[in-house]
Design a protein around this motif. Structure first.
Motif, PDB file in Angstrom:
ATOM      1  N   LYS A 189       0.724  -1.257   0.040  1.00 49.87           N
ATOM      2  CA  LYS A 189      -0.019   0.162  -0.260  1.00 49.87           C
ATOM      3  C   LYS A 189       0.857   1.231  -0.089  1.00 49.87           C
ATOM      4  CE  LYS A 189      -2.557  -1.609   3.398  1.00 49.87           C
ATOM      5  NZ  LYS A 189      -3.743  -1.611   4.547  1.00 49.87           N
ATOM      6  N   ALA A 190       2.022   1.278   0.847  1.00 50.77           N
ATOM      7  CA  ALA A 190       2.969   2.517   0.706  1.00 50.77           C
ATOM      8  C   ALA A 190       3.419   2.636  -0.720  1.00 50.77           C
ATOM      9  CB  ALA A 190       3.859   2.166   1.858  1.00 50.77           C
ATOM     10  N   ALA A 191       3.833   1.531  -1.247  1.00 49.00           N
ATOM     11  CA  ALA A 191       4.452   1.539  -2.641  1.00 49.00           C
ATOM     12  C   ALA A 191       3.383   2.335  -3.707  1.00 49.00           C
ATOM     13  CB  ALA A 191       4.814   0.159  -3.074  1.00 49.00           C
ATOM     14  N   ALA A 194       2.787   6.044  -2.883  1.00 43.29           N
ATOM     15  CA  ALA A 194       3.947   6.811  -3.288  1.00 43.29           C
ATOM     16  C   ALA A 194       4.038   7.118  -4.487  1.00 43.29           C
ATOM     17  CB  ALA A 194       5.459   6.009  -2.596  1.00 43.29           C
ATOM     18  N   ASN A 195       3.375   6.213  -5.358  1.00 42.65           N
ATOM     19  CA  ASN A 195       3.442   6.270  -6.639  1.00 42.65           C
ATOM     20  C   ASN A 195       2.090   6.926  -7.285  1.00 42.65           C
ATOM     21  OD1 ASN A 195       5.558   4.964  -8.493  1.00 42.65           O
ATOM     22  ND2 ASN A 195       5.523   3.912  -6.510  1.00 42.65           N
ATOM     23  N   GLY A 196       1.100   7.635  -6.195  1.00 44.99           N
ATOM     24  CA  GLY A 196       0.013   8.163  -6.491  1.00 44.99           C
ATOM     25  C   GLY A 196      -1.060   7.400  -7.257  1.00 44.99           C
ATOM     26  N   ILE A 197      -1.111   5.977  -7.094  1.00 45.03           N
ATOM     27  CA  ILE A 197      -1.906   5.193  -7.766  1.00 45.03           C
ATOM     28  C   ILE A 197      -3.049   4.870  -6.613  1.00 45.03           C
ATOM     29  CG2 ILE A 197      -2.174   3.011  -8.536  1.00 45.03           C
ATOM     30  CD1 ILE A 197       0.639   2.956  -9.460  1.00 45.03           C
ATOM     31  N   ARG A 198      -4.258   5.245  -6.931  1.00 46.20           N
ATOM     32  CA  ARG A 198      -5.386   4.759  -6.316  1.00 46.20           C
ATOM     33  C   ARG A 198      -5.807   3.179  -6.366  1.00 46.20           C
ATOM     34  NH1 ARG A 198      -9.511   8.504  -4.865  1.00 46.20           N
ATOM     35  NH2 ARG A 198     -11.205   7.004  -5.260  1.00 46.20           N
ATOM     36  N   PHE A 199      -6.281   2.908  -5.368  1.00 44.89           N
ATOM     37  CA  PHE A 199      -6.582   1.166  -5.142  1.00 44.89           C
ATOM     38  C   PHE A 199      -7.691   0.973  -4.320  1.00 44.89           C
ATOM     39  CE2 PHE A 199      -3.382   2.319  -2.072  1.00 44.89           C
ATOM     40  CZ  PHE A 199      -3.938   1.388  -0.929  1.00 44.89           C
ATOM     41  N   GLU A 200      -8.446  -0.062  -4.807  1.00 41.41           N
ATOM     42  CA  GLU A 200      -9.316  -0.564  -3.947  1.00 41.41           C
ATOM     43  C   GLU A 200      -8.695  -1.617  -3.037  1.00 41.41           C
ATOM     44  OE1 GLU A 200     -13.422  -3.024  -4.730  1.00 41.41           O
ATOM     45  OE2 GLU A 200     -11.852  -3.566  -5.809  1.00 41.41           O
ATOM     46  N   LEU A 239       4.693  -6.332  -7.260  1.00 40.44           N
ATOM     47  CA  LEU A 239       4.178  -5.093  -7.452  1.00 40.44           C
ATOM     48  C   LEU A 239       5.364  -4.077  -7.603  1.00 40.44           C
ATOM     49  CD1 LEU A 239       2.339  -2.951  -7.333  1.00 40.44           C
ATOM     50  CD2 LEU A 239       2.446  -2.707  -4.862  1.00 40.44           C
ATOM     51  N   GLU A 240       6.456  -4.236  -6.682  1.00 45.36           N
ATOM     52  CA  GLU A 240       7.529  -3.482  -6.635  1.00 45.36           C
ATOM     53  C   GLU A 240       8.333  -3.707  -7.883  1.00 45.36           C
ATOM     54  OE1 GLU A 240       9.666  -4.179  -3.046  1.00 45.36           O
ATOM     55  OE2 GLU A 240       8.549  -2.828  -1.810  1.00 45.36           O
ATOM     56  N   ALA A 241       8.685  -4.813  -8.554  1.00 44.25           N
ATOM     57  CA  ALA A 241       9.056  -4.859  -9.658  1.00 44.25           C
ATOM     58  C   ALA A 241       8.164  -4.318 -10.790  1.00 44.25           C
ATOM     59  CB  ALA A 241       9.355  -6.458  -9.989  1.00 44.25           C
ATOM     60  N   TRP A 242       6.858  -4.452 -10.858  1.00 45.14           N
ATOM     61  CA  TRP A 242       6.023  -3.847 -11.789  1.00 45.14           C
ATOM     62  C   TRP A 242       6.350  -2.394 -11.815  1.00 45.14           C
ATOM     63  CZ3 TRP A 242       1.898  -0.464 -11.913  1.00 45.14           C
ATOM     64  CH2 TRP A 242       1.295  -0.446 -13.054  1.00 45.14           C
ATOM     65  N   LEU A 243       6.337  -1.735 -10.614  1.00 43.68           N
ATOM     66  CA  LEU A 243       6.144  -0.143 -10.439  1.00 43.68           C
ATOM     67  C   LEU A 243       7.961   0.046 -10.964  1.00 43.68           C
ATOM     68  CD1 LEU A 243       4.900   0.266  -7.063  1.00 43.68           C
ATOM     69  CD2 LEU A 243       3.779   1.142  -9.165  1.00 43.68           C
TER      70      LEU A 243
END
Length: 247
Positions: A189-191, A194-200, A239-243
Motif C-alpha cells: 500500500k505504501a508503494a 508513493a506512486n500516486g496510484i489509487r487502489f481498492e 508489485l515493486e518490480a512492476w512499478l
C-alpha cells in the motif's frame, strides 16, 4: 414521455437546500455553475443498485482525469434529502464528488427530466443522465433511452470523459487483497501511495471474502495479492518490480 435535451440552454435557476459541516445551507444555480466547468450526473436514487455499483463509483474513480482535463467540479444529483445523500457519500467513500440533493425535484423539473416512478414507490425522481455545463450553459447531454426499467448505457463516466477528451489518460483499476496485520500488505500500500496510484482494498474476513476466495481468484493464499486492470500482478515484491519496470 418526451425527455428534454437542453444543449445550448442555461441550467434551471433554482435554490437547493442542502447540508455542509452539519449546517443547513442554500445553494443557488449560480453558486454551483457560474464561471465553472461542471460535470453533472443525475440518477434515480441513492443506495440503488446501478447507482451504487457503477455510476457513482466510476465518476469518483475518474475524478482526477476529469480535473486534469479542465473540469472544476463533478456533481451527483438525485431527488433525495440531504441526509440520505450524505450517508451515501460516506458509504461509497465518494470524496471526489459533490453530492447534491434535489429534494423537491426543482432542478430535475426545470431540466424536463423529472419522471414518475410511483410504481416503484419512489414518487417523482430524476431520469438518469449526465451533462457538461460550462459557465452555466449546457454544452452536452447524455440522456438514457426512454425504455422500461432503469437503462444505463450513455451517462457513464467513461462516455463523458471520452467526449471531453478522447485521449484522456485514465487511472488504472487496482485491487489489493490483504488482511489485518500483514506487513507485506502495508509495504504494498505504501508503494502504491508513493506512486500516486489509487487502489481498492479488500480485506480477508470481510464481506464474505475468505482465503478460499483468494485462492480461487489468484491461485495463492498469501497476502497481499494485487490485480491491475484485471491482471494478477502478485504480492508486494512483484508489485515493486512492476512499478520499477513502469518507470
Amino acid at each position: 414521455m418526451m425527455l428534454a435535451n437542453r444543449e445550448g440552454q442555461a441550467v434551471p435557476q433554482v435554490v437547493l437546500p442542502t447540508r455542509a459541516n452539519g449546517q443547513w445551507v442554500k445553494l443557488t444555480s449560480d453558486e454551483l455553475f457560474k464561471g465553472k466547468n461542471v460535470v453533472v450526473f443525475a440518477l434515480p436514487g441513492a443506495f440503488t443498485p446501478t447507482c451504487s455499483s457503477t455510476h457513482l463509483p466510476r465518476y469518483n474513480e475518474l475524478a482526477p482525469a476529469f480535473k486534469a482535463n479542465g473540469i472544476d467540479q463533478i456533481i451527483c444529483l438525485s431527488v433525495n434529502d440531504p441526509f440520505v445523500m450524505e450517508a451515501w457519500a460516506a458509504d461509497q467513500k465518494a470524496e471526489n464528488i459533490m453530492m447534491l440533493p434535489d429534494g423537491n425535484g426543482d432542478f430535475s423539473r426545470g431540466m424536463g427530466l423529472l419522471v414518475d416512478k410511483s410504481q416503484l414507490g419512489f414518487g417523482e425522481r430524476s431520469w438518469r443522465y449526465s451533462m457538461l455545463v460550462r459557465d452555466g450553459v449546457i454544452e452536452k447531454m447524455f440522456i438514457e433511452p426512454e425504455v422500461e426499467g432503469d437503462p444505463f448505457e450513455v451517462s457513464d463516466a467513461d462516455t463523458m470523459l471520452d467526449y471531453i477528451n478522447p485521449q484522456a489518460e485514465k487511472p488504472k483499476r487496482v485491487t489489493l487483497i490483504g488482511k489485518p496485520g500483514c506487513s507485506h500488505c502495508t509495504r504494498a500500500k505504501a508503494a502504491l501511495n508513493a506512486n500516486g496510484i489509487r487502489f481498492e482494498e479488500i480485506s480477508i474476513g470481510s464481506h464474505g471474502v475468505s482465503l478460499a476466495t483468494l485462492s480461487a481468484v489468484s491461485g495463492r493464499t498469501t497476502t497481499p495479492q494485487i490485480f491491475i486492470e484485471g491482471e494478477h500482478i502478485g504480492g508486494a515484491d512483484e508489485l515493486e518490480a512492476w512499478l520499477k519496470a513502469r518507470g
